[in-house]
Design a protein around this motif. Structure first.
Motif, PDB file in Angstrom:
ATOM      1  N   ALA A  36      72.701  26.219 -60.948  1.00 42.80           N
ATOM      2  CA  ALA A  36      71.546  27.177 -60.698  1.00 42.80           C
ATOM      3  C   ALA A  36      70.185  26.700 -60.639  1.00 42.80           C
ATOM      4  O   ALA A  36      69.438  26.847 -59.360  1.00 42.80           O
ATOM      5  CB  ALA A  36      71.681  28.698 -61.385  1.00 42.80           C
ATOM      6  N   VAL A  37      69.813  25.850 -61.539  1.00 39.33           N
ATOM      7  CA  VAL A  37      68.653  25.104 -61.597  1.00 39.33           C
ATOM      8  C   VAL A  37      68.472  24.074 -60.552  1.00 39.33           C
ATOM      9  O   VAL A  37      67.407  24.064 -59.705  1.00 39.33           O
ATOM     10  CB  VAL A  37      68.199  24.338 -62.901  1.00 39.33           C
ATOM     11  N   ILE A  38      69.562  23.254 -60.322  1.00 43.24           N
ATOM     12  CA  ILE A  38      69.633  22.079 -59.270  1.00 43.24           C
ATOM     13  C   ILE A  38      69.536  22.983 -57.870  1.00 43.24           C
ATOM     14  O   ILE A  38      68.736  22.432 -57.063  1.00 43.24           O
ATOM     15  CB  ILE A  38      70.913  21.464 -59.256  1.00 43.24           C
ATOM     16  N   VAL A  39      70.092  24.125 -57.474  1.00 48.49           N
ATOM     17  CA  VAL A  39      70.034  24.576 -56.253  1.00 48.49           C
ATOM     18  C   VAL A  39      68.668  25.286 -56.010  1.00 48.49           C
ATOM     19  O   VAL A  39      68.277  25.398 -55.046  1.00 48.49           O
ATOM     20  CB  VAL A  39      71.068  25.654 -56.142  1.00 48.49           C
ATOM     21  N   LEU A  40      68.319  25.819 -57.206  1.00 47.06           N
ATOM     22  CA  LEU A  40      66.967  26.546 -57.224  1.00 47.06           C
ATOM     23  C   LEU A  40      65.691  25.393 -56.807  1.00 47.06           C
ATOM     24  O   LEU A  40      64.855  25.497 -56.013  1.00 47.06           O
ATOM     25  CB  LEU A  40      66.444  27.010 -58.661  1.00 47.06           C
ATOM     26  N   ILE A  41      65.726  24.288 -57.367  1.00 48.13           N
ATOM     27  CA  ILE A  41      65.136  22.989 -56.688  1.00 48.13           C
ATOM     28  C   ILE A  41      65.143  22.762 -55.304  1.00 48.13           C
ATOM     29  O   ILE A  41      64.186  22.770 -54.535  1.00 48.13           O
ATOM     30  CB  ILE A  41      65.403  21.929 -57.530  1.00 48.13           C
ATOM     31  N   ALA A  42      66.383  22.773 -54.813  1.00 49.70           N
ATOM     32  CA  ALA A  42      66.597  22.428 -53.350  1.00 49.70           C
ATOM     33  C   ALA A  42      66.155  23.610 -52.481  1.00 49.70           C
ATOM     34  O   ALA A  42      65.542  23.651 -51.571  1.00 49.70           O
ATOM     35  CB  ALA A  42      68.207  22.424 -53.323  1.00 49.70           C
TER      36      ALA A  42
END
Length: 246
Positions: A63-69
């Motif tokens: 979720a954090v990785i997708v949030l960055i994207a």
């Protein structure tokens, strides 16, 4: 149409923008390859509140990785506009047969498309969901990318050089990541919870975690909050543009 093609070529030639586009995708692929995200175990997690929390914890990293994207559109617009100012391209854009509104629309569109595409690819790598939840996740991605593109536009307009732009971008990205994570990890009081919704990434983050835990309801509240953010930032962009014209 020719203007959009030019804007896309400008993004393609900008190494910083391309790095911003590829970084979340590469991070998601690396984590997936390393086997950190084992979603096959979710089906064996017990039901109930404890099981929901365990599923959300398992989905925290992706979720954090997708949030960055989701919020990389901010970087695309800001860096690209600042680079145009430093290279003198901004002066050329002012004498082209193109209105200011067309130019701003192109910037928002490019930032929105690039941010959405990066987040969609990253989400496809990170998450394994049924099509209904993936559709809801797509809605969260599109709304987040739109808000991000608008915020990036503001940063690009107020930044006169790359150093100022980088500082503002890093500050905004730090706030986007820190606020939802602090709220999730520390579970602070209701006052902080309310004010945290002023940061668009909070609604996006909570919506994603809700979709990861199948027992959670559809993120209707988060969708409404992100929609309000898009409208609000759009109005701020219009006000900033009108003030600058005067």
């Amino acid at each position: 149409m020719a203007g959009l093609v030019y804007q896309l070529k400008s993004i393609w030639r900008d190494k910083f923008c391309m790095l911003s586009f590829l970084l979340p995708i590469a991070a998601a692929a690396a984590v997936q390859f390393a086997g950190v995200m084992d979603f096959s175990a979710q089906g064996r997690i017990q039901s109930g509140m404890e099981g929901t929390k365990q599923v959300q914890a398992a989905g925290l990293l992706p979720a954090v990785i997708v949030l960055i994207a989701m919020f990389m559109g901010c970087t695309f617009n800001a860096v690209n506009m600042i680079a145009e100012k430093e290279n003198g391209v901004d002066l050329i854009n002012r004498i082209l047969p193109m209105t200011r509104r067309q130019y701003i629309s192109q910037k928002i569109f490019v930032g929105f498309v690039c941010g959405s595409l990066s987040a969609v690819i990253t989400a496809c790598i990170c998450f394994r969901m049924d099509w209904k939840r993936m559709l809801l996740l797509l809605v969260l991605i599109l709304l987040s990318a739109a808000a991000s593109a608008l915020i990036g536009l503001l940063i690009g307009r107020v930044s006169d050089n790359i150093m100022t732009g980088v500082v503002l971008i890093k500050t905004v990205m730090l706030v986007f990541l820190a606020v939802p994570l602090v709220k999730y990890l520390m579970g602070l009081n209701k006052v902080f919870s309310v004010f945290s919704q002023l940061v668009p990434s909070t609604a996006a983050f909570e919506g994603m975690l809700g979709l990861v835990s199948k027992a959670a309801p559809a993120p209707a509240g988060q969708v409404c909050i992100l929609t309000a953010h898009c409208i609000g930032w759009f109005l701020v962009c219009l006000a900033a543009g009108n003030q600058k014209n005067h």
